[in-house]
Design a protein around this motif. Sequence first.
Motif, PDB file in Angstrom:
ATOM      1  N   ASP A  53      -4.664  11.356  14.284  1.00  0.00           N
ATOM      2  CA  ASP A  53      -4.563  11.887  15.642  1.00  0.00           C
ATOM      3  C   ASP A  53      -5.701  11.349  16.509  1.00  0.00           C
ATOM      4  O   ASP A  53      -6.796  11.909  16.565  1.00  0.00           O
ATOM      5  N   SER A  54      -5.440  10.221  17.149  1.00  0.00           N
ATOM      6  CA  SER A  54      -6.436   9.623  18.045  1.00  0.00           C
ATOM      7  C   SER A  54      -5.703   8.792  19.102  1.00  0.00           C
ATOM      8  O   SER A  54      -4.587   8.306  18.867  1.00  0.00           O
ATOM      9  N   PRO A  55      -6.301   8.600  20.278  1.00  0.00           N
ATOM     10  CA  PRO A  55      -5.667   7.783  21.331  1.00  0.00           C
ATOM     11  C   PRO A  55      -5.376   6.362  20.872  1.00  0.00           C
ATOM     12  O   PRO A  55      -4.374   5.770  21.278  1.00  0.00           O
ATOM     13  N   PHE A  56      -6.235   5.817  20.007  1.00  0.00           N
ATOM     14  CA  PHE A  56      -6.029   4.445  19.549  1.00  0.00           C
ATOM     15  C   PHE A  56      -4.693   4.302  18.832  1.00  0.00           C
ATOM     16  O   PHE A  56      -3.911   3.384  19.093  1.00  0.00           O
ATOM     17  N   PHE A  57      -4.405   5.231  17.912  1.00  0.00           N
ATOM     18  CA  PHE A  57      -3.152   5.149  17.159  1.00  0.00           C
ATOM     19  C   PHE A  57      -1.957   5.508  18.031  1.00  0.00           C
ATOM     20  O   PHE A  57      -0.869   4.962  17.850  1.00  0.00           O
ATOM     21  N   ARG A  58      -2.143   6.432  18.976  1.00  0.00           N
ATOM     22  CA  ARG A  58      -1.026   6.800  19.849  1.00  0.00           C
ATOM     23  C   ARG A  58      -0.616   5.662  20.776  1.00  0.00           C
ATOM     24  O   ARG A  58       0.551   5.566  21.170  1.00  0.00           O
ATOM     25  N   HIS A  59      -1.544   4.779  21.111  1.00  0.00           N
ATOM     26  CA  HIS A  59      -1.240   3.659  22.004  1.00  0.00           C
ATOM     27  C   HIS A  59      -1.084   2.334  21.264  1.00  0.00           C
ATOM     28  O   HIS A  59      -0.934   1.286  21.898  1.00  0.00           O
TER      29      HIS A  59
ATOM     30  N   LEU B  88       0.834  -1.191   0.000  1.00  0.00           N
ATOM     31  CA  LEU B  88       0.000   0.000   0.000  1.00  0.00           C
ATOM     32  C   LEU B  88       0.881   1.258   0.000  1.00  0.00           C
ATOM     33  O   LEU B  88       1.922   1.301   0.641  1.00  0.00           O
ATOM     34  N   THR B  89       0.431   2.282  -0.728  1.00  0.00           N
ATOM     35  CA  THR B  89       1.153   3.559  -0.766  1.00  0.00           C
ATOM     36  C   THR B  89       0.225   4.681  -0.325  1.00  0.00           C
ATOM     37  O   THR B  89      -0.985   4.493  -0.191  1.00  0.00           O
ATOM     38  N   GLY B  90       0.805   5.852  -0.100  1.00  0.00           N
ATOM     39  CA  GLY B  90       0.013   6.993   0.316  1.00  0.00           C
ATOM     40  C   GLY B  90      -0.011   7.124   1.826  1.00  0.00           C
ATOM     41  O   GLY B  90       0.833   6.585   2.535  1.00  0.00           O
ATOM     42  N   SER B  91      -0.981   7.857   2.333  1.00  0.00           N
ATOM     43  CA  SER B  91      -1.079   8.097   3.768  1.00  0.00           C
ATOM     44  C   SER B  91      -2.288   7.377   4.354  1.00  0.00           C
ATOM     45  O   SER B  91      -3.208   6.981   3.622  1.00  0.00           O
ATOM     46  N   ILE B  92      -2.282   7.227   5.665  1.00  0.00           N
ATOM     47  CA  ILE B  92      -3.406   6.589   6.356  1.00  0.00           C
ATOM     48  C   ILE B  92      -4.543   7.610   6.442  1.00  0.00           C
ATOM     49  O   ILE B  92      -4.335   8.719   6.929  1.00  0.00           O
ATOM     50  N   PRO B  93      -5.729   7.288   5.978  1.00  0.00           N
ATOM     51  CA  PRO B  93      -6.832   8.253   6.011  1.00  0.00           C
ATOM     52  C   PRO B  93      -7.109   8.738   7.432  1.00  0.00           C
ATOM     53  O   PRO B  93      -7.127   7.963   8.381  1.00  0.00           O
ATOM     54  N   ALA B  94      -7.339  10.033   7.568  1.00  0.00           N
ATOM     55  CA  ALA B  94      -7.630  10.605   8.878  1.00  0.00           C
ATOM     56  C   ALA B  94      -8.944  10.094   9.435  1.00  0.00           C
ATOM     57  O   ALA B  94      -9.170  10.120  10.653  1.00  0.00           O
ATOM     58  N   SER B  95      -9.820   9.599   8.553  1.00  0.00           N
ATOM     59  CA  SER B  95     -11.124   9.095   9.015  1.00  0.00           C
ATOM     60  C   SER B  95     -10.997   7.833   9.878  1.00  0.00           C
ATOM     61  O   SER B  95     -11.957   7.444  10.543  1.00  0.00           O
ATOM     62  N   PHE B  96      -9.804   7.216   9.893  1.00  0.00           N
ATOM     63  CA  PHE B  96      -9.608   6.030  10.725  1.00  0.00           C
ATOM     64  C   PHE B  96      -9.803   6.342  12.211  1.00  0.00           C
ATOM     65  O   PHE B  96     -10.150   5.452  12.990  1.00  0.00           O
ATOM     66  N   LYS B  97      -9.588   7.591  12.589  1.00  0.00           N
ATOM     67  CA  LYS B  97      -9.733   7.936  14.001  1.00  0.00           C
ATOM     68  C   LYS B  97     -11.191   7.894  14.456  1.00  0.00           C
ATOM     69  O   LYS B  97     -11.481   7.895  15.650  1.00  0.00           O
ATOM     70  N   ASP B  98     -12.115   7.852  13.487  1.00  0.00           N
ATOM     71  CA  ASP B  98     -13.537   7.810  13.826  1.00  0.00           C
ATOM     72  C   ASP B  98     -14.053   6.385  14.032  1.00  0.00           C
ATOM     73  O   ASP B  98     -15.225   6.196  14.355  1.00  0.00           O
TER      74      ASP B  98
END
Length: 206
Positions: free
Chosen positions: A42-48, A12-22
């Motif tokens: 930017d979400s607690p799930f990804f930070r942890h 996969l290429t590109g960036s992780i969609p920001a909508s994943f935090k929802d």
Amino acid sequence: MLEKLNLSHNNLTGSIPASFKDFQSLSAIDLSYNDLEGPLPDSPFFRHAPAQSFIGNKGLCGDVQGLPPCSSSPTRKVGRGTKNNVLDAVIPIVGALFLLSVFACIVFFCYKRKKNTKKGGKDKIDGSYSMWNSERKIMYEDIVEATNNFDDEYCIGKGGYGIVYMAKLPSGLVVAVKKLHPPEDGKSIEEKLFQKEIKELIEIRH
């Protein structure tokens, strides 16, 4: 309702969609060994999330152990974000150089025109049978043709130094032309008076 997502080893290429935090129900994610880039959502799930979920992606960054911070990522792959930053820096410089070049050209042409005007003011009328102004050069041959060799049909007035003719040039410009002749008393035309009259005619676009 998605709980577990495994997209590892998919090139996969590109960036992780920001909508994943929802994704509120997401409890596990694995995006390892792809070619992803850019910051994590930017979400607690990804930070942890564990670092193993993102290994093998040289362009990812974020506040996760094992990933470089986005503000000072030395190994971040050059992508769209980096290109945009470069463009943001280059465009103002190019614009400033362009405006500077235009200004320099204007100054140069104004200086050259002023210099030519001064030079032209010092030149005496020669035998080339031509008249100069700021826009064009009118040749004597055009005037002769436009007045049918100074035919009386084109005469619009007579003065102390000559006869005035109306001439319509090939360009469409209509001008009044004075053909000089010696005074009736046989004396030569006084040069200072002649130059004065020519100057006045030029100033009124005669």
